[in-house]
Every structure is written in structure tokens, then in C-alpha cells.
Design an enzyme around this catalytic site. Structure first.
Site, short mmCIF file in Angstrom:
data_model
loop_
_atom_site.label_atom_id
_atom_site.label_comp_id
_atom_site.label_asym_id
_atom_site.label_seq_id
_atom_site.Cartn_x
_atom_site.Cartn_y
_atom_site.Cartn_z
N GLY A 48 1.07 -1.38 -0.07
CA GLY A 48 0.05 0.07 0.15
C GLY A 48 0.61 1.31 0.20
CG ASP A 54 4.74 -7.63 8.13
OD1 ASP A 54 5.65 -7.91 8.87
OD2 ASP A 54 3.82 -8.64 7.81
CB THR A 61 2.95 0.49 6.08
OG1 THR A 61 1.46 0.29 6.29
CG2 THR A 61 3.68 0.29 7.21
CG ASP A 107 1.64 -3.47 10.02
OD1 ASP A 107 2.43 -2.32 9.29
OD2 ASP A 107 0.84 -4.18 9.26
NE ARG A 140 -1.50 -5.25 6.71
CZ ARG A 140 -0.29 -6.19 6.48
NH1 ARG A 140 -0.60 -7.44 6.10
NH2 ARG A 140 0.78 -5.84 7.20
O1 F6P Z 1 -1.51 -1.55 4.10
C1 F6P Z 1 -2.47 -0.37 3.97
C2 F6P Z 1 -3.81 -0.57 3.78
O2 F6P Z 1 -4.43 0.75 3.65
C3 F6P Z 1 -4.56 -1.12 4.96
O3 F6P Z 1 -4.60 -0.23 5.94
C4 F6P Z 1 -5.66 -1.95 4.37
O4 F6P Z 1 -6.22 -2.93 5.02
C5 F6P Z 1 -5.11 -2.19 2.81
O5 F6P Z 1 -4.06 -1.16 2.94
C6 F6P Z 1 -5.95 -2.07 1.77
O6 F6P Z 1 -5.58 -2.44 0.58
P1 F6P Z 1 -5.89 -2.33 -0.81
O7 F6P Z 1 -5.95 -0.85 -1.32
O8 F6P Z 1 -4.97 -2.90 -1.55
O9 F6P Z 1 -7.24 -2.99 -0.82
#
Ligand code: F6P
Length: 324
Positions: free
Chosen positions: A13, A105, A127, A131, A173
């Protein structure tokens, strides 16, 4: 050791501050006569050998932009060893001496896998989830919380005007940091986070407590994955006397201009990364603790113990509930 060529990629992300890091890396590389390449789309581009040469012109005015100019991707295939081996080979074929990875991570795990196939790595935590447990702050977290708080404050005003309760869902997450900092900063009443899970019955009890003791319809912040926010708002509406709505804060958390704190941190991380590159020190993760930037081995970074801010959680309870 002589370093002539390096590469940088952003992975997972996107997080505010990634572009700031890229900007500083390119500028320092230019001053040191080091060629620097950007890998497009994170590990996917590394596997597909998708590189672009970076220079000062390309990174002008990107420091304050959210997202990442290099683009990023979720690329599960990188868990396969043959994919890692081909990616490492692509770097070797291009005679790239070191790779700087900015991500969370999963990206750090990918970086460790590459290092086991001879790639010299520097990892920078980026991130919004915050985390990665070896560092007290990851790039993007501060901005994400600020964005979410602004959104929550706005919605709270209209909810309060109509005496409605509201359940906010924030990202993170499996980490409750965004939810906790938002709940404390915006004076919400109830919180649901993985670090201190709460049942539906407890949630109902707390709603009733707020109605009785605070004389107002409560605001609840839940970290994603704790409840289905739409469903729980409906059930709270049925099981309490409060007219509940729900609101998913969503991608506003991940977009937009990095905060000053994130930009400053990004600059410090980038400077440390280039120092390590020049000193020939690799397979390190950069972090910050008590405002001091440090680096540690990638293994230690990935194995670090949980550092959730229980002190802040206790403060939240102290401000919201009478002692039994
Ligand atoms: O890791 C960042 C994040 O925004 C998390 O908070 C969330 O669960 C996830 O990415 C969403 O990912 P995507 O945009 O790939 O659905």
C-alpha cells in the site's frame, strides 16, 4: 566499497512520504555521482525487469505528493522462490549494486528473501498501518491519522446536530494504531481494536453507559476487520435507544499531501539510507525511536516484539469511563 548504481522501489500500500524519500535519494545520488533507477510497480516491476533511470528533473516537486511516482502493487507471487531468484538476477544483469525498498511488513519480507539471494538491501518503513514493530513510526502513519481525524471531526458535527450515534471504520489491517490515535484525538467514546477486542455485548453496554453518563449519542471508532461496520451500526440501532449511522473513513487516509512530520521523517530516513549505501553497510532496516533515527538488521526488524501504546489506550479509558 564502490557503489555506482542503485535502485529504489515502493511496495504494498502506498504511504505518504514515499515520494519525499525518492526525491532525497535522487538528489543525494546526483551529488555523489551514483546512478539511480526506479523500479516500477514494486516487486512486480522488479520481476518484470521494469526500470526507469531517475534524475533531478523527474523528481522535482514530488516531495509533497501522496501516492508514489514509481507506482506500487500487491504482488503475492513474490512469495515464490523462483520469482525472487529471477528478480535478483534482473538486478545483477543491470549491475545494480544495491536496492532500497520502501514499504511495510510484506515488503520487508520480500526484501529479506532478496538479501538471501545476494541482493544488498536497505529497507525504509512506509505504511499507514504503522505495523512494523521495530520502529515507533512508519512513513504515512502521521498523515493518515491527521486525514482521518479531519474526516471524523466533520462527520461528528452533523451526527451531534441530529443526536445520532456513529460507528467509524478506519484502516490499519491487523493493527489498532490508526484507530487509537484517531479516537483519542477526536474525543470519541468507544474503541474496538485488535489489541483489545470487544464483544458485541460489551459494545452495547458501553453505548448504554455513554447515553446514561455523558448524555450524548456515542461515537465509536473501530479498526477494520473488527466488525462489519454497516451490520454493527444496524444492530446497535436495534439494541439501544440510539439512532446509529456508520461511516467508512476509507482511502482518504492513504492519499494526499504528507504531513510535515512525515516529510521530515522521510528526509531523515533517506539520508540515513544513502549513508549506509556509501559506507557499504547492507541488509539493514531504518527506523526511529524517541526521535532518533537508527538502523538494525532486516531479521531483527521483522522479529521485533509488539510495541503497542497501551499507555495511550489507558488514557482513552481514563478519559471516558469512571473507575468501577
Ligand atoms: O496497508 C495499507 C492498507 O491501507 C491497509 O490499511 C488496508 O487494509 C489495505 O492497505 C487495503 O489495501 P488495498 O488498497 O490493496 O485493498
Amino acid at each position: 566499497m564502490d557503489i555506482d548504481k542503485i535502485a529504489v522501489l515502493t511496495s504494498g500500500g502506498d504511504a505518504q512520504g514515499m515520494n519525499t524519500v525518492i526525491n532525497i535519494l535522487v538528489r543525494i545520488a546526483g551529488l555523489r555521482n551514483i546512478e539511480i533507477y526506479g523500479v516500477k510497480d514494486g516487486y512486480k516491476g522488479l520481476y518484470n525487469d521494469d526500470f526507469v533511470k531517475l534524475d533531478n528533473d523527474m523528481v522535482q516537486n514530488i516531495s509533497s505528493l501522496g501516492g508514489t511516482i514509481l507506482k506500487t502493487a500487491r504482488f503475492d507471487e513474490f512469495k515464490k522462490e523462483d520469482v525472487v531468484i529471477k528478480s535478483a538476477q534482473n538486478l545483477k544483469n543491470r549491475q545494480i549494486d544495491a536496492l532500497i525498498v520502501i514499504g511495510g511488513d510484506g515488503s520487508f519480507k520480500g526484501a529479506l528473501a532478496l538479501s538471501r539471494h545476494g541482493v544488498k538491501i536497505i529497507a525504509i518503513p512506509g505504511t499507514i498501518d504503522n505495523d512494523l514493530r521495530y520502529t515507533s513510526k512508519c512513513l504515512g502513519f502521521d498523515t493518515a491519522v491527521n486525514n482521518a481525524c479531519k474526516y471524523i471531526e466533520n462527520v461528528k458535527q452533523t451526527m451531534s446536530a441530529m443526536n445520532r450515534g456513529v460507528v467509524f471504520e478506519v484502516m490499519g489491517r491487523y493493527c489498532g494504531d490508526i484507530a487509537l490515535y484517531c479516537a483519542v484525538s477526536t474525543a470519541c467514546d468507544i474503541i474496538a481494536i485488535p489489541e483489545k477486542p470487544i464483544t458485541e455485548e460489551e459494545l452495547i453496554e458501553k453505548v448504554n453507559y455513554c447515553v446514561k453518563n455523558k448524555n450524548s449519542a456515542p461515537t465509536i471508532v473501530i479498526a477494520e476487520k473488527m466488525f462489519d461496520v454497516r451490520d454493527i451500526a444496524e444492530r446497535l440501532k436495534k439494541k439501544t435507544k440510539v439512532d446509529f449511522r456508520y461511516s467508512i473513513v476509507g482511502y482518504i487516509q492513504r492519499g494526499g499531501q504528507p504531513s510535515v512530520a512525515d516529510k521530515a521523517l522521510a528526509m531523515e530516513f533517506a539520508v540515513r539510507a544513502m549513508e549506509l549505501v556509501e559506507d557499504g553497510i547492507f541488509n539493514r532496516a531504518i527506523g526511529v525511536k524517541n526521535d532518533v533515527v537508527f538502523d538494525d538488521s532486516l531479521e531483527n526488524a521483522l522479529n521485533a516484539k509488539y510495541n503497542f501504546n497501551y499507555g495511550l489506550l489507558n488514557l482513552f479509558y481514563l478519559l471516558n469511563y469512571k473507575k468501577d
